[in-house]
Design a protein around this motif. Structure first.
Motif, PDB file in Angstrom:
ATOM      1  N   LYS A 107       0.877  -1.324  -0.098  1.00 25.36           N
ATOM      2  CA  LYS A 107      -0.143  -0.274   0.116  1.00 25.36           C
ATOM      3  C   LYS A 107       1.031   0.987  -0.500  1.00 25.36           C
ATOM      4  CE  LYS A 107      -3.913   0.584   2.303  1.00 25.36           C
ATOM      5  NZ  LYS A 107      -4.870   0.233   3.706  1.00 25.36           N
ATOM      6  N   ARG A 165      -8.189  -6.910  -0.436  1.00 26.84           N
ATOM      7  CA  ARG A 165      -8.878  -5.712   0.375  1.00 26.84           C
ATOM      8  C   ARG A 165      -8.087  -4.394   0.686  1.00 26.84           C
ATOM      9  NH1 ARG A 165     -10.782  -8.021   6.137  1.00 26.84           N
ATOM     10  NH2 ARG A 165     -10.933 -10.400   5.204  1.00 26.84           N
ATOM     11  N   GLU A 169      -9.031  -0.917  -2.118  1.00 27.58           N
ATOM     12  CA  GLU A 169      -8.782   0.557  -1.747  1.00 27.58           C
ATOM     13  C   GLU A 169      -7.670   0.927  -2.775  1.00 27.58           C
ATOM     14  OE1 GLU A 169      -7.548   0.513   2.618  1.00 27.58           O
ATOM     15  OE2 GLU A 169      -7.990  -1.379   3.032  1.00 27.58           O
ATOM     16  N   ASN A 192     -13.750  -9.832  -0.895  1.00 32.98           N
ATOM     17  CA  ASN A 192     -12.941  -9.382  -0.278  1.00 32.98           C
ATOM     18  C   ASN A 192     -12.686  -7.553  -1.681  1.00 32.98           C
ATOM     19  OD1 ASN A 192     -11.593 -10.282   1.798  1.00 32.98           O
ATOM     20  ND2 ASN A 192     -11.243 -11.927   1.257  1.00 32.98           N
ATOM     21  N   LYS A 195     -15.090  -5.344   0.085  1.00 31.06           N
ATOM     22  CA  LYS A 195     -15.072  -5.254   1.538  1.00 31.06           C
ATOM     23  C   LYS A 195     -14.225  -3.506   1.149  1.00 31.06           C
ATOM     24  CE  LYS A 195     -15.586  -8.454   3.931  1.00 31.06           C
ATOM     25  NZ  LYS A 195     -15.000 -10.277   4.951  1.00 31.06           N
ATOM     26  N   GLY A 196     -13.156  -3.766   0.506  1.00 27.37           N
ATOM     27  CA  GLY A 196     -12.425  -3.012   0.083  1.00 27.37           C
ATOM     28  C   GLY A 196     -12.413  -1.429  -0.732  1.00 27.37           C
ATOM     29  N   ALA A 198     -15.715  -0.578  -0.195  1.00 28.37           N
ATOM     30  CA  ALA A 198     -16.283   0.375   0.276  1.00 28.37           C
ATOM     31  C   ALA A 198     -15.288   1.114   2.050  1.00 28.37           C
ATOM     32  CB  ALA A 198     -17.501  -0.894   1.571  1.00 28.37           C
ATOM     33  N   ALA A 199     -14.753   0.255   2.243  1.00 29.12           N
ATOM     34  CA  ALA A 199     -13.586   0.724   3.212  1.00 29.12           C
ATOM     35  C   ALA A 199     -13.178   1.871   2.384  1.00 29.12           C
ATOM     36  CB  ALA A 199     -12.494   0.069   3.470  1.00 29.12           C
ATOM     37  N   ALA A 200     -13.013   2.198   1.021  1.00 29.42           N
ATOM     38  CA  ALA A 200     -12.021   3.322   0.614  1.00 29.42           C
ATOM     39  C   ALA A 200     -13.174   4.560   0.579  1.00 29.42           C
ATOM     40  CB  ALA A 200     -11.147   2.833  -0.043  1.00 29.42           C
TER      41      ALA A 200
END
Length: 323
Positions: A107, A165, A169, A192, A195-196, A198-200
């Motif tokens: 990342k 994920r 992001e 996954n 989920k990634g 959505a988190a970002a």
């Protein structure tokens, strides 16, 4: 897209693949440098070019940024920088570099690359300070300036849930590893990804999904079985086997790999495993497998051959996919 191997025949191979209907070519970090064949192939024109993948951690972000920026110029805006982590043993024992916290490190690598590209393209002051990378100096002598085609997109190869994920992001695309299946894609990868995203706070349209699929044409799949045996011996790939109830095969393959018994490993890949993970058989059968793997998920694929596929065969697969 389809695989390009060494640099010595890259021009001839790229011409032939373009004529066969491939939209682009990609390279992987194998026995040759990952960028050299693409540099040569860029003279052909009309093809997308991608590293799938360049191993990130042995390289510095500034070094990668220069290589990617130059490839974007040569490809006239049709280059994608695909990066991967590899596995701990390869990074520590073959490359001799660090592998700690690979998801956080990757990342941060993407963040550093974006900061460098922004300094070159937007004139922003380079001031990236992370746990693993620190870039605070970019003098005019080393600044290539704005790329007329913009910075290249950054795709990440991922298999495990945490890196998948993280890819969703921060990256522009996800390169789905060739050792996989439709079931693993549906039950593990895509949840996954969601989920990634959505988190970002990102939408699905913000992330390209590009599966890579192992292809073996004809009746002799010895090379494909050997390749699957190699992948399956790696602990990182056991989750794919686990989804299908084949997880106990991984330590057996791993033991054989440590003894250098490569031929025996391939013989442990039975027909169920072979046809679940690889697209094998006639052109129609290969095309049907590919469609089943990616329908509703991806619009672009990468064909990974255990060895170079005859151009005529590739053209037939492309035709079968279009029918």
């Amino acid at each position: 897209m389809t695989a390009l191997f060494g640099p010595t025949d890259a021009i001839e191979r790229a011409h032939a693949l373009r004529e066969a209907g491939a939209s682009g070519v990609f390279t992987f970090e194998g026995p040759h440098d990952v960028f050299a064949p693409l540099t040569v192939a860029s003279t052909v024109g009309g093809l997308d070019l991608m590293t799938n993948v360049a191993i990130a951690f042995p390289r510095n972000p500034v070094q990668l940024a220069h290589e990617a920026n130059d490839m974007q110029l040569l490809a006239q805006g049709r280059f994608t920088l695909g990066l991967g982590t590899q596995v701990r043993a390869q990074i520590e024992k073959r490359y001799g570099t660090d592998f700690d916290k690979p998801v956080a490190r990757m990342k941060e690598m993407v963040g550093a690359l974006r900061a460098i590209f922004a300094a070159w393209n937007d004139g922003e002051r380079l001031d990236f300070r992370g746990e693993y990378y620190r870039h605070t100096l970019m003098t005019p002598t080393f600044n290539p300036g704005p790329n007329p085609f913009g910075p290249p997109p950054i795709y990440l190869g991922a298999l495990g849930p945490l890196l998948t994920r993280a890819t969703a992001e921060v990256a522009d695309g996800l390169l789905v590893m060739p050792f996989g299946s439709r079931r693993f894609l549906d039950e593990v990868t895509m949840p996954n990804v969601r989920k990634g995203l959505a988190a970002a706070g990102r939408d699905a349209a913000d992330l390209a999904i590009v599966p890579e699929i192992i292809v073996s044409v004809g009746e002799d799949h010895t090379a494909a079985r050997r390749l699957l045996g190699f992948y399956g011996s790696t602990p990182a790939y056991r989750p794919v086997l686990d989804v299908h109830g084949w997880g106990d095969l991984q330590p057996e393959l791993n033991t054989l790999s440590k003894q250098g018994r490569w031929e025996e490993m391939g013989k442990l890949i039975d027909d169920d495993i072979l046809h679940t993970i690889a697209a094998c058989g006639s052109f129609a059968e290969v095309a049907a497998h590919i469609r089943g793997r990616v329908d509703g998920v991806a619009e672009q694929i990468c064909l990974y051959q255990p060895g170079p596929i005859a151009v005529e065969s590739l053209a037939s697969i492309v035709d079968a996919l279009g029918s």
